[in-house]
Design a protein around this motif. Structure first.
Motif, PDB file in Angstrom:
ATOM      1  N   GLU A   5       4.228  -6.323  -9.099  1.00  0.00           N
ATOM      2  CA  GLU A   5       5.099  -5.150  -9.372  1.00  0.00           C
ATOM      3  C   GLU A   5       5.046  -3.723  -8.615  1.00  0.00           C
ATOM      4  N   ALA A   6       4.278  -3.123  -8.072  1.00  0.00           N
ATOM      5  CA  ALA A   6       4.649  -1.775  -7.444  1.00  0.00           C
ATOM      6  C   ALA A   6       3.348  -1.990  -6.096  1.00  0.00           C
ATOM      7  N   PRO A   7       3.622  -0.835  -5.417  1.00  0.00           N
ATOM      8  CA  PRO A   7       4.973  -0.297  -4.588  1.00  0.00           C
ATOM      9  C   PRO A   7       5.942  -0.989  -4.410  1.00  0.00           C
ATOM     10  N   LYS A   8       7.513   0.183  -4.436  1.00  0.00           N
ATOM     11  CA  LYS A   8       8.378  -0.338  -4.205  1.00  0.00           C
ATOM     12  C   LYS A   8       8.675  -0.736  -2.919  1.00  0.00           C
ATOM     13  N   ILE A   9       8.829  -1.967  -2.723  1.00  0.00           N
ATOM     14  CA  ILE A   9       9.372  -2.133  -0.549  1.00  0.00           C
ATOM     15  C   ILE A   9      10.255  -2.147  -0.561  1.00  0.00           C
ATOM     16  N   ALA A  10      11.513  -2.260  -0.901  1.00  0.00           N
ATOM     17  CA  ALA A  10      12.851  -1.740  -0.708  1.00  0.00           C
ATOM     18  C   ALA A  10      12.698  -0.572   0.491  1.00  0.00           C
ATOM     19  N   PRO A  11      12.096   0.779   0.044  1.00  0.00           N
ATOM     20  CA  PRO A  11      12.521   1.664   1.210  1.00  0.00           C
ATOM     21  C   PRO A  11      11.815   1.514   2.748  1.00  0.00           C
ATOM     22  N   HIS A  12      10.951   0.489   2.728  1.00  0.00           N
ATOM     23  CA  HIS A  12      10.000   0.256   4.064  1.00  0.00           C
ATOM     24  C   HIS A  12      10.341  -1.446   4.577  1.00  0.00           C
ATOM     25  N   ARG A  13      11.342  -1.669   3.760  1.00  0.00           N
ATOM     26  CA  ARG A  13      11.665  -2.839   4.259  1.00  0.00           C
ATOM     27  C   ARG A  13      12.090  -3.076   6.198  1.00  0.00           C
ATOM     28  N   GLN A  14      13.399  -2.485   6.582  1.00  0.00           N
ATOM     29  CA  GLN A  14      12.934  -2.559   7.898  1.00  0.00           C
ATOM     30  C   GLN A  14      12.229  -2.134   8.596  1.00  0.00           C
ATOM     31  N   LYS A  15      11.440  -1.121   8.326  1.00  0.00           N
ATOM     32  CA  LYS A  15      10.058  -0.332   9.252  1.00  0.00           C
ATOM     33  C   LYS A  15       9.577  -1.563   9.555  1.00  0.00           C
ATOM     34  N   MET A  16       9.417  -3.326   8.550  1.00  0.00           N
ATOM     35  CA  MET A  16       8.237  -4.129   8.147  1.00  0.00           C
ATOM     36  C   MET A  16       8.352  -5.010   9.302  1.00  0.00           C
ATOM     37  N   ARG A  17      10.132  -4.869   9.631  1.00  0.00           N
ATOM     38  CA  ARG A  17      10.660  -5.768   9.935  1.00  0.00           C
ATOM     39  C   ARG A  17      10.519  -6.040  11.373  1.00  0.00           C
ATOM     40  N   ALA A  54      11.409  -9.382  -1.898  1.00  0.00           N
ATOM     41  CA  ALA A  54       9.395  -9.121  -1.914  1.00  0.00           C
ATOM     42  C   ALA A  54      10.292  -9.392  -3.831  1.00  0.00           C
ATOM     43  N   THR A  55       9.627  -9.804  -4.270  1.00  0.00           N
ATOM     44  CA  THR A  55      10.219  -9.546  -5.958  1.00  0.00           C
ATOM     45  C   THR A  55       8.594  -9.483  -7.211  1.00  0.00           C
ATOM     46  N   THR A  56       8.747  -8.991  -8.107  1.00  0.00           N
ATOM     47  CA  THR A  56       8.241  -8.535  -9.457  1.00  0.00           C
ATOM     48  C   THR A  56       7.244 -10.399  -9.869  1.00  0.00           C
ATOM     49  N   ASN A  57       6.508 -10.454 -10.581  1.00  0.00           N
ATOM     50  CA  ASN A  57       6.068 -11.389 -11.122  1.00  0.00           C
ATOM     51  C   ASN A  57       6.497 -10.828 -12.590  1.00  0.00           C
ATOM     52  N   GLU A  58       7.590 -10.535 -12.647  1.00  0.00           N
ATOM     53  CA  GLU A  58       8.267 -10.242 -14.355  1.00  0.00           C
ATOM     54  C   GLU A  58       6.700 -10.044 -15.534  1.00  0.00           C
ATOM     55  N   LYS A  59       5.914  -9.209 -14.316  1.00  0.00           N
ATOM     56  CA  LYS A  59       4.579  -8.373 -16.074  1.00  0.00           C
ATOM     57  C   LYS A  59       3.651  -9.432 -16.312  1.00  0.00           C
ATOM     58  N   ILE A  60       4.116 -11.065 -16.024  1.00  0.00           N
ATOM     59  CA  ILE A  60       2.895 -11.762 -16.062  1.00  0.00           C
ATOM     60  C   ILE A  60       2.122 -11.968 -15.349  1.00  0.00           C
ATOM     61  N   GLY A  61       0.390 -12.861 -15.919  1.00  0.00           N
ATOM     62  CA  GLY A  61      -0.843 -12.539 -15.233  1.00  0.00           C
ATOM     63  C   GLY A  61      -0.915 -11.737 -14.293  1.00  0.00           C
ATOM     64  N   PHE A  62      -1.482 -11.755 -13.396  1.00  0.00           N
ATOM     65  CA  PHE A  62      -3.278 -10.600 -12.587  1.00  0.00           C
ATOM     66  C   PHE A  62      -1.978  -9.822 -11.914  1.00  0.00           C
ATOM     67  N   ILE A  63      -0.928 -10.508 -11.361  1.00  0.00           N
ATOM     68  CA  ILE A  63      -0.044  -9.577 -10.202  1.00  0.00           C
ATOM     69  C   ILE A  63       1.152  -8.988 -11.795  1.00  0.00           C
ATOM     70  N   GLY A  64       1.270  -9.480 -12.701  1.00  0.00           N
ATOM     71  CA  GLY A  64       2.206  -8.774 -13.434  1.00  0.00           C
ATOM     72  C   GLY A  64       1.229  -6.750 -14.532  1.00  0.00           C
ATOM     73  N   ARG A  65       0.011  -7.357 -13.939  1.00  0.00           N
ATOM     74  CA  ARG A  65      -0.979  -6.418 -14.492  1.00  0.00           C
ATOM     75  C   ARG A  65      -1.070  -5.625 -13.751  1.00  0.00           C
ATOM     76  N   ARG A  66      -0.409  -5.388 -12.275  1.00  0.00           N
ATOM     77  CA  ARG A  66      -0.760  -5.055 -11.531  1.00  0.00           C
ATOM     78  C   ARG A  66      -2.263  -4.969 -11.094  1.00  0.00           C
ATOM     79  N   GLU A  67      -2.992  -5.989 -11.075  1.00  0.00           N
ATOM     80  CA  GLU A  67      -4.488  -5.945 -10.753  1.00  0.00           C
ATOM     81  C   GLU A  67      -3.994  -7.023  -8.773  1.00  0.00           C
ATOM     82  N   GLY A  68      -3.542  -6.619  -9.030  1.00  0.00           N
ATOM     83  CA  GLY A  68      -3.172  -7.742  -7.463  1.00  0.00           C
ATOM     84  C   GLY A  68      -2.221  -8.003  -6.622  1.00  0.00           C
ATOM     85  N   ILE A  69      -2.106  -8.011  -5.706  1.00  0.00           N
ATOM     86  CA  ILE A  69      -0.637  -8.503  -4.534  1.00  0.00           C
ATOM     87  C   ILE A  69      -0.598  -9.209  -3.928  1.00  0.00           C
TER      88      ILE A  69
END
Length: 407
Positions: A347-359, A377-392
């Motif tokens: 859900e967070a943080p935003k990946i797009a600003p760092h994508r090129q550096k990651m590649r 990168a994608t979100t989990n549409e606020k569903i489950g533990f990822i949606g609750r920002r409990e993990g990546i």
């Protein structure tokens, strides 16, 4: 000079550590594998099979005796090779090689970098011909074709350097043996350690150095990507006509819990954030998943088999170590890494600003081009533990071509 009175000795310099070519775990670059064999094996074979080669001295590091024996001990003609130990600098290593060669019947010497495995017989013949004609020193070189700029400490271009008459120096650089040894002795006596090659020492000592045509293929393998490209070149050039490509795809999945903190590391890039990932190492889920994907392509287990969480050596360790290790295993088993694809689910943080550096980070670790590295990168549409920002979580796919069977 009549070539029947001239014996060309060879000094191959192989005592360096090659830090720019990757991690220490990979070993010195001259022992990395390209086309299934160590770099130095290819280099030494070029001289062992050249008809004009006299005695051959290979200057190695004191820690590399076993590596050299394994790499070159079974080459036809290897019994002719003399080994000696190098010094702290390339210049000192060359001097030790010249000293070892002086005890043979060599009258002239070719000094060559072990990390130039693609030197061909045409270059060697051109250098030898110039020695036959009585030249004091001979330097194979190619004209500089790129536009050259002179910059300053301010990071700005100060002027354009005319490239007319400029050449890129290669090896083997060749000389009368006694003359270049005396030049090295003078430099050592004056504690001059600032020469970048043997031709510059010869010039300083007043020797005439003649240019001959080098080869664009006679490149020096310096960084990890050079070695990967050399491996790909040799692997492709040796494929038989009825080759069946052995293309394998591996998948990896990892998830780590989030907790209060100051940032997360993903694909080797630190991103400031109000949470951090919990784990024994730096908890980089992306590199962990990709490590598993690479290991899967050759049935080499998973990350836990190689780096168990119970081992305190890996507490807080950067996950680059794990991915480096997996890539090394793949290459040792004959694989060429073709593509790496990572999907991050957060859900967070935003990946797009760092994508090129990651590649770019992935490309550097794996020794492949950036266009072969994908990060999504994608979100989990606020569903489950990822949606609750409990993990990546991260899902990774790696494609590797292994040496296949013939039909």
């Amino acid at each position: 000079m009549d070539d029947r009175t001239m014996t060309i000795g060879i000094v191959i310099v192989a005592a360096g550590r090659g830090e720019r070519a990757g991690s220490l775990e990979d070993g010195p670059k001259q022992y990395r594998r390209i086309g299934g064999r160590p770099v130095i094996t290819h280099t030494l074979e070029r001289f062992l099979t050249w008809s004009r080669s006299g005695p051959i001295v290979v200057v190695i590091h004191r820690d590399d005796e076993a590596l050299f024996a394994e790499a070159c001990g079974k080459l036809p003609g290897a019994e002719r090779v003399i080994t000696t130990f190098g010094g702290e600098t390339r210049q000192r290593s060359v001097y030790e090689g010249l000293r070892a060669l002086s005890g043979t019947d060599a009258t002239h010497v070719m000094i060559h970098d072990a990390a130039r495995p693609f030197v061909d017989r045409d270059v060697l013949d051109r250098v030898a011909q110039a020695l036959d004609e009585g030249q004091e020193g001979v330097l194979p070189a190619i004209p500089v074709t790129d536009t050259l700029k002179r910059g300053g400490s301010d990071g700005l271009v100060h002027d354009t350097v005319p490239r007319a008459g400029l050449y890129a120096a290669q090896t083997p650089q060749s000389f009368h043996l006694s003359a270049i040894r005396i030049a090295h002795e003078k430099a050592a006596a004056l504690r001059r350690e600032d020469f970048t090659d043997d031709a510059s020492i010869a010039e300083w000592a007043g020797l005439t150095v003649t240019l001959v045509e080098g080869s664009v293929d006679n490149i020096k393998l310096t960084v990890k990507r050079d070695i990967a490209m050399a491996d790909e070149k040799l692997s492709q050039s040796t494929l038989p006509a009825n080759f069946l490509p052995d293309v394998r795809t591996g998948n990896g999945y990892d998830v780590h819990q989030l907790e209060p903190g100051d940032g997360v590391t993903l694909c080797g890039v630190f991103i400031p954030h109000d949470q951090k990932l919990s784990g024994h190492s730096d908890a980089d889920v992306a590199l962990h998943a990709l490590t598993d994907a690479l290991l899967a392509t050759c049935g080499a287990g998973d990350i836990g088999d190689h780096f168990p969480p119970s081992d305190m050596r890996w507490r807080g360790a950067p996950s680059k170590i794990f991915l480096d290790h997996a890539a090394k295993i793949v290459r040792e088993r004959g694989g060429t890494i073709m593509n790496a694809d990572i999907s991050l689910i957060a859900e967070a943080p935003k990946i797009a600003p760092h994508r090129q550096k990651m590649r770019e980070t992935l490309a550097d670790i794996l020794g492949i081009s950036v266009d072969r590295c994908s990060v999504k990168a994608t979100t989990n549409e606020k569903i489950g533990f990822i949606g609750r920002r409990e993990g990546i979580a991260a899902i990774a796919t790696a494609t590797v071509v292994y040496r296949g069977e013939t039909a």
